[in-house]
Design a protein around this motif. Structure first.
Motif, PDB file in Angstrom:
ATOM      1  N   TRP A  68       0.752  -0.678   0.093  1.00 13.67           N
ATOM      2  CA  TRP A  68       0.088   0.043  -0.293  1.00 13.67           C
ATOM      3  C   TRP A  68       0.889   1.494  -0.106  1.00 13.67           C
ATOM      4  O   TRP A  68       0.237   2.249  -1.107  1.00 13.67           O
ATOM      5  CB  TRP A  68      -1.235   0.173   1.271  1.00 13.67           C
ATOM      6  CG  TRP A  68      -1.865  -0.713   0.638  1.00 13.67           C
ATOM      7  CD1 TRP A  68      -2.388  -1.596   1.779  1.00 13.67           C
ATOM      8  CD2 TRP A  68      -3.102  -0.844  -0.069  1.00 13.67           C
ATOM      9  NE1 TRP A  68      -3.745  -2.887   0.474  1.00 13.67           N
ATOM     10  CE2 TRP A  68      -4.635  -1.896  -0.530  1.00 13.67           C
ATOM     11  CE3 TRP A  68      -3.618   0.042  -1.275  1.00 13.67           C
ATOM     12  CZ2 TRP A  68      -5.711  -2.451  -1.180  1.00 13.67           C
ATOM     13  CZ3 TRP A  68      -4.641  -0.003  -2.118  1.00 13.67           C
ATOM     14  CH2 TRP A  68      -4.940  -1.083  -2.189  1.00 13.67           C
ATOM     15  N   ALA A  69       2.036   1.061   1.071  1.00 10.69           N
ATOM     16  CA  ALA A  69       3.166   2.461   0.605  1.00 10.69           C
ATOM     17  C   ALA A  69       3.685   2.567  -0.503  1.00 10.69           C
ATOM     18  O   ALA A  69       3.522   3.843  -0.834  1.00 10.69           O
ATOM     19  CB  ALA A  69       4.403   1.882   2.010  1.00 10.69           C
ATOM     20  N   LEU A  70       3.665   1.592  -1.363  1.00  8.09           N
ATOM     21  CA  LEU A  70       4.463   2.136  -2.751  1.00  8.09           C
ATOM     22  C   LEU A  70       3.394   1.555  -3.899  1.00  8.09           C
ATOM     23  O   LEU A  70       3.531   3.340  -4.756  1.00  8.09           O
ATOM     24  CB  LEU A  70       5.171   0.205  -3.270  1.00  8.09           C
ATOM     25  CG  LEU A  70       5.842   0.455  -4.824  1.00  8.09           C
ATOM     26  CD1 LEU A  70       6.610   1.272  -4.763  1.00  8.09           C
ATOM     27  CD2 LEU A  70       6.090  -1.267  -4.993  1.00  8.09           C
ATOM     28  N   ALA A  71       2.352   1.021  -3.370  1.00  8.47           N
ATOM     29  CA  ALA A  71       0.580   1.785  -4.455  1.00  8.47           C
ATOM     30  C   ALA A  71       0.700   3.135  -3.984  1.00  8.47           C
ATOM     31  O   ALA A  71       0.919   3.937  -5.682  1.00  8.47           O
ATOM     32  CB  ALA A  71      -0.286   0.832  -3.806  1.00  8.47           C
ATOM     33  N   LEU A  72       0.899   3.761  -3.561  1.00 10.92           N
ATOM     34  CA  LEU A  72       0.275   5.228  -2.997  1.00 10.92           C
ATOM     35  C   LEU A  72       1.174   6.239  -3.028  1.00 10.92           C
ATOM     36  O   LEU A  72       0.898   7.448  -3.545  1.00 10.92           O
ATOM     37  CB  LEU A  72       0.123   5.511  -1.558  1.00 10.92           C
ATOM     38  CG  LEU A  72      -0.934   4.800  -0.799  1.00 10.92           C
ATOM     39  CD1 LEU A  72      -1.327   5.304   0.998  1.00 10.92           C
ATOM     40  CD2 LEU A  72      -2.075   5.420  -0.771  1.00 10.92           C
ATOM     41  N   SER A  73       2.434   5.703  -3.654  1.00 10.25           N
ATOM     42  CA  SER A  73       3.652   6.344  -3.580  1.00 10.25           C
ATOM     43  C   SER A  73       3.566   7.114  -5.154  1.00 10.25           C
ATOM     44  O   SER A  73       3.575   7.744  -5.348  1.00 10.25           O
ATOM     45  CB  SER A  73       4.860   5.673  -3.054  1.00 10.25           C
ATOM     46  OG  SER A  73       6.105   6.552  -3.985  1.00 10.25           O
ATOM     47  N   TRP A  74       3.521   5.591  -5.955  1.00  9.64           N
ATOM     48  CA  TRP A  74       3.188   5.710  -7.426  1.00  9.64           C
ATOM     49  C   TRP A  74       2.020   6.513  -8.090  1.00  9.64           C
ATOM     50  O   TRP A  74       2.014   7.364  -8.820  1.00  9.64           O
ATOM     51  CB  TRP A  74       3.263   3.781  -7.899  1.00  9.64           C
ATOM     52  CG  TRP A  74       3.946   3.457  -8.559  1.00  9.64           C
ATOM     53  CD1 TRP A  74       4.962   2.406  -7.606  1.00  9.64           C
ATOM     54  CD2 TRP A  74       4.859   4.056  -9.980  1.00  9.64           C
ATOM     55  NE1 TRP A  74       6.216   2.271  -8.216  1.00  9.64           N
ATOM     56  CE2 TRP A  74       5.875   3.483  -9.588  1.00  9.64           C
ATOM     57  CE3 TRP A  74       5.096   4.347 -10.748  1.00  9.64           C
ATOM     58  CZ2 TRP A  74       7.511   3.495 -10.802  1.00  9.64           C
ATOM     59  CZ3 TRP A  74       6.021   5.212 -11.192  1.00  9.64           C
ATOM     60  CH2 TRP A  74       7.202   4.450 -11.301  1.00  9.64           C
ATOM     61  N   ILE A  75       0.773   5.990  -7.053  1.00  8.17           N
ATOM     62  CA  ILE A  75      -0.146   6.989  -7.942  1.00  8.17           C
ATOM     63  C   ILE A  75       0.206   8.678  -7.164  1.00  8.17           C
ATOM     64  O   ILE A  75      -0.317   9.571  -8.055  1.00  8.17           O
ATOM     65  CB  ILE A  75      -1.667   7.311  -6.187  1.00  8.17           C
ATOM     66  CG1 ILE A  75      -1.852   5.464  -6.889  1.00  8.17           C
ATOM     67  CG2 ILE A  75      -2.855   7.858  -6.826  1.00  8.17           C
ATOM     68  CD1 ILE A  75      -3.157   4.854  -5.709  1.00  8.17           C
ATOM     69  N   THR A  76       0.941   8.912  -6.302  1.00  7.49           N
ATOM     70  CA  THR A  76       0.839  10.906  -6.539  1.00  7.49           C
ATOM     71  C   THR A  76       2.147  10.839  -7.334  1.00  7.49           C
ATOM     72  O   THR A  76       1.681  11.723  -8.031  1.00  7.49           O
ATOM     73  CB  THR A  76       1.599  10.722  -5.104  1.00  7.49           C
ATOM     74  OG1 THR A  76       2.671   9.653  -4.127  1.00  7.49           O
ATOM     75  CG2 THR A  76       0.680  10.162  -3.899  1.00  7.49           C
ATOM     76  N   TYR A  77       2.909  10.034  -7.776  1.00  2.62           N
ATOM     77  CA  TYR A  77       3.737  10.144  -9.093  1.00  2.62           C
ATOM     78  C   TYR A  77       3.065  10.602  -9.606  1.00  2.62           C
ATOM     79  O   TYR A  77       3.835  11.305 -10.665  1.00  2.62           O
ATOM     80  CB  TYR A  77       5.101   8.872  -8.884  1.00  2.62           C
ATOM     81  CG  TYR A  77       5.974   9.605  -9.955  1.00  2.62           C
ATOM     82  CD1 TYR A  77       6.805   9.876 -10.435  1.00  2.62           C
ATOM     83  CD2 TYR A  77       5.911   8.448 -11.157  1.00  2.62           C
ATOM     84  CE1 TYR A  77       7.351  10.440 -10.894  1.00  2.62           C
ATOM     85  CE2 TYR A  77       6.360   8.521 -11.929  1.00  2.62           C
ATOM     86  CZ  TYR A  77       7.341   9.497 -12.144  1.00  2.62           C
ATOM     87  OH  TYR A  77       8.714   9.316 -13.254  1.00  2.62           O
ATOM     88  N   LEU A  78       1.979   9.365 -10.063  1.00  8.18           N
ATOM     89  CA  LEU A  78       1.198   9.282 -12.273  1.00  8.18           C
ATOM     90  C   LEU A  78       0.220  10.783 -11.556  1.00  8.18           C
ATOM     91  O   LEU A  78       0.301  11.259 -12.926  1.00  8.18           O
ATOM     92  CB  LEU A  78       0.550   8.016 -12.597  1.00  8.18           C
ATOM     93  CG  LEU A  78       1.783   6.982 -11.880  1.00  8.18           C
ATOM     94  CD1 LEU A  78       1.406   5.858 -12.306  1.00  8.18           C
ATOM     95  CD2 LEU A  78       2.828   7.164 -13.443  1.00  8.18           C
TER      96      LEU A  78
END
Length: 161
Positions: A68-78
């Motif tokens: 979830w930490a990685l998923a949120l990181s990618w979502i905020t990046y994209l």
């Protein structure tokens, strides 16, 4: 599967709770708040693993939280919109030497906290600040007013005719 669901729920509860607590750096956390964070970590662990003390259960819990930490990181990046929503936006605390109290109140920042950060940045007085901005990561950025110096006066003798 139960551990994955519990870990997911606890991740988002903790994420929302930390967002509600505000933009504070770890160095600004009081000793009491630090103890609360440690106790909350233990309570979260108990809520996630319940009675499962196995290595598999712990690995699933850690893996889910990391996912979830990685998923949120990618979502905020994209997505800039998601970044503003999940990470927050910079907020102006001082403009042209004047405190903006509604913004300070919104992030629960006191005048004393701003003055401490100003002194750390080498600024002695609020009137010397053009902009003070509370960044999404909790740090304060200062932009000093430009000193134009005394106005240049021309002598009558120097004027061309």
């Amino acid at each position: 599967m139960d551990i994955i669901l519990r870990a997911s729920v606890m991740f988002f509860i903790m994420y929302m709770l930390l967002r509600l607590l505000g933009k504070r750096e770890l160095s600004q956390v009081t000793p009491f708040e630090l103890v609360l964070l440690v106790v909350m970590g233990d309570l979260v662990q108990q809520g996630i693993t319940h009675n499962d003390l196995s290595m598999t259960g712990a690995a699933l819990a850690i893996g889910t939280i990391a996912f979830w930490a990685l998923a949120l990181s990618w979502i905020t990046y994209l997505s800039p919109r998601a970044e503003r929503l999940l990470e927050g936006v910079p907020r102006v605390l001082i403009k042209d030497g004047e405190l903006i109290t509604p913004n300070m109140r919104r992030d629960r920042v006191t005048r004393a906290e701003v003055e401490i950060e100003m002194r750390l940045a080498g600024i002695a007085n609020i009137s010397e600040v053009a902009w003070a901005i509370l960044e999404p990561n909790g740090k304060m950025s200062f932009i000093a007013k430009k000193d134009d110096g005394p106005a240049k006066q021309e002598d009558d003798d120097d004027k061309a005719v």
